[in-house]
Structures are given as C-alpha cells and as structure tokens.
Design an enzyme around this catalytic site. Structure first.
Site, short mmCIF file in Angstrom:
data_model
loop_
_atom_site.label_atom_id
_atom_site.label_comp_id
_atom_site.label_asym_id
_atom_site.label_seq_id
_atom_site.Cartn_x
_atom_site.Cartn_y
_atom_site.Cartn_z
N HIS A 85 16.01 4.00 -3.84
CA HIS A 85 14.74 3.71 -4.53
C HIS A 85 15.04 3.11 -5.90
CE1 HIS A 85 10.88 4.22 -6.50
NE2 HIS A 85 10.37 4.32 -5.30
N GLU A 97 10.01 -3.11 -2.07
CA GLU A 97 9.19 -2.60 -3.16
C GLU A 97 9.50 -3.39 -4.43
OE1 GLU A 97 7.86 1.69 -2.39
OE2 GLU A 97 9.83 1.82 -3.29
#
Ligand code: PGA
Length: 251
Positions: free
Chosen positions: A96, A167
């Site tokens: 992430h 993302e």
C-alpha cells in the site's frame, strides 16, 4: 462460484474491536445479493480474530493490511503471514502506498513480501500507484510498469490468483477519485502490462482504489477493465460500504 469482481474494505488504523463488531451487526442485516461479488474486509490486526469469529450471516472474507517480510522470530512488533492465515485470513494487502511512503517499503521489500504471500494459501492484493508529480510529468507509465514487472517477472508462470489494486496516490483519501478517462486509460495500460505474463488456471483482477464512494462507484465499475474496488474511508460506514457493494451487481 466464479468471482466477477471484488469489493474490498481497507479499514487502515481505524475501528477498534467494539466498533468493528458494531459495523458487522449492521452489515449483517443487509442482503447478500450479488453472488459474483466477493466482499473482503481488512481490519487492523487486533480486530481480525473477533471479526472472523463473529456470527456473520453476510458472506464475508477476511484479509490483513500487511504482513512481515520475515517468517517468525525476533522481530518485535511484526506480525507474520502464518499468524494471519491461522486467524482465517484468505487475503492480504501488500505494498500500500502508505506503507511505501511512511515505512520505507521499496519495490524490493514489496516483492519479497509478495512472493511469500504468493507461495502461501493467501491471495495477495498488490497496491500500485503513482504520485501527482509522476502523473503530471508523464512518468507514471514507467512507475506503474516497474511496480508490476519488479514482482511478476520473478514468477516463471503465474498459476495462482492475484489481485492488483491501482491506487493513484493523489486520489487516496482526498474525496475526489481519478476521473473516468484516467481510470479507463490507466487500467487498459495495466492490462497490457499484465498480458505479457503467462497465466495458468488463474486470474488477475485489476481493482481501482482512491476515494471510491457510493456516488462514483457505479460509473467506475462500469468501465471495461475495472474488476472491483479497494475502499478506504467509505468502507468505515456499513451503509456506505453496502451502497458501493450494491452498485457492483450484475457486472
Ligand atoms: P480511500 O483509500 O478510499 O479513503 O481513498 C483507499 C486506500 O487507501 O486503499
């Protein structure tokens, strides 16, 4: 049951045990209407056990938000893949952007973790994404290509399911997602990068993440190469998360 798309909640460092259980009480009162949409929730480590063992009537799968790149031993504060696997997790997020930025996780560290996950029973949810600077100066193609190639090139044949979440860092937590044209173009670029790898009896799902909410979910999921969502802020409310899930059916 064939999985058409994924609706994945990344709760980050939010919701303590009581708050998670309150979320689940509410969420379980909703109807599980889309059999092809897999709902996965990634709570903080401390909430995984009570969530998995809660009496859930909604069909839910569980994931962790990260794992250690070590198997076990003297690594104070770390949590191993084995530990989350034994709690009932079937997925784990890896790479992430918040871990890359705040905990100095390089592409190499992410690759090391990814390979451990790939070699276990867990399905990796690999996060990739570019900064605003890289988007504006056109370098995003190189960044995204290297984030994928640095990992997938280590596998001679891909024979296990993988989830990749695109993302864009500049859209995470801002309340404004990337626009449809950007998502569509970037996802087709990513599908092209993935195409060069040989897949055997498995699938790679390509999700979008970055300020997905119940207003924009329906139009984003309608795009050709979007196979679901990784959702942060909007997944903290059972009502909003369910509205996003509801907009994904039948696709
Ligand atoms: P957001 O977060 O939905 O709050 O933008 C997404 C993520 O970081 O995974």
């Amino acid at each position: 049951m064939k999985i058409n798309n994924f609706c994945i909640a990344n709760w980050k460092m939010n919701l303590d045990v009581d708050e998670c259980l309150n979320f689940l009480k509410k969420f379980n009162s909703f109807k599980n209407v889309h059999a092809g949409t897999k709902v996965v929730i990634c709570p903080s480590y401390t909430s995984i056990y009570p969530c998995v063992n809660h009496d859930n009537t909604f069909s839910l799968s569980w994931g962790s938000q990260d794992i250690s790149n070590n198997f076990n031993g003297s690594y104070t504060g770390e949590v191993s893949l084995d530990m989350v696997e034994k709690l009932g997790c079937e997925y784990t997020i890896v790479g992430h952007s918040e871990r890359r930025a705040n905990f100095n996780e390089t592409n190499d560290i992410v690759a090391e973790k990814f390979i451990k996950i790939y070699n276990s029973s867990l399905t990796p949810i690999l996060c990739i994404g570019e900064s605003l600077n890289d988007r504006n100066n056109g370098n995003f193609k190189n960044i995204l290509t290297s984030q994928i190639d640095n990992i997938l090139s280590k596998l001679s044949i891909i024979d296990k399911n993988i989830i990749i979440a695109y993302e864009p860092i500049w859209a995470i937590g801002t309340g404004v997602s990337a626009d449809l044209k950007t998502i569509s173009e970037t996802h087709s670029l990513l599908k092209n990068i993935i195409k060069k790898y040989t897949l055997k009896n498995c699938n790679i799902w390509l999700l979008y993440g970055g300020s997905v909410n119940d207003d924009n979910a329906k139009s984003i999921i309608s795009l050709e190469n979007v196979d679901g969502f990784l959702i942060g802020g909007a997944s903290l409310s059972p009502e909003n998360f369910y509205k996003i899930y509801s907009s994904m059916g039948g696709l």
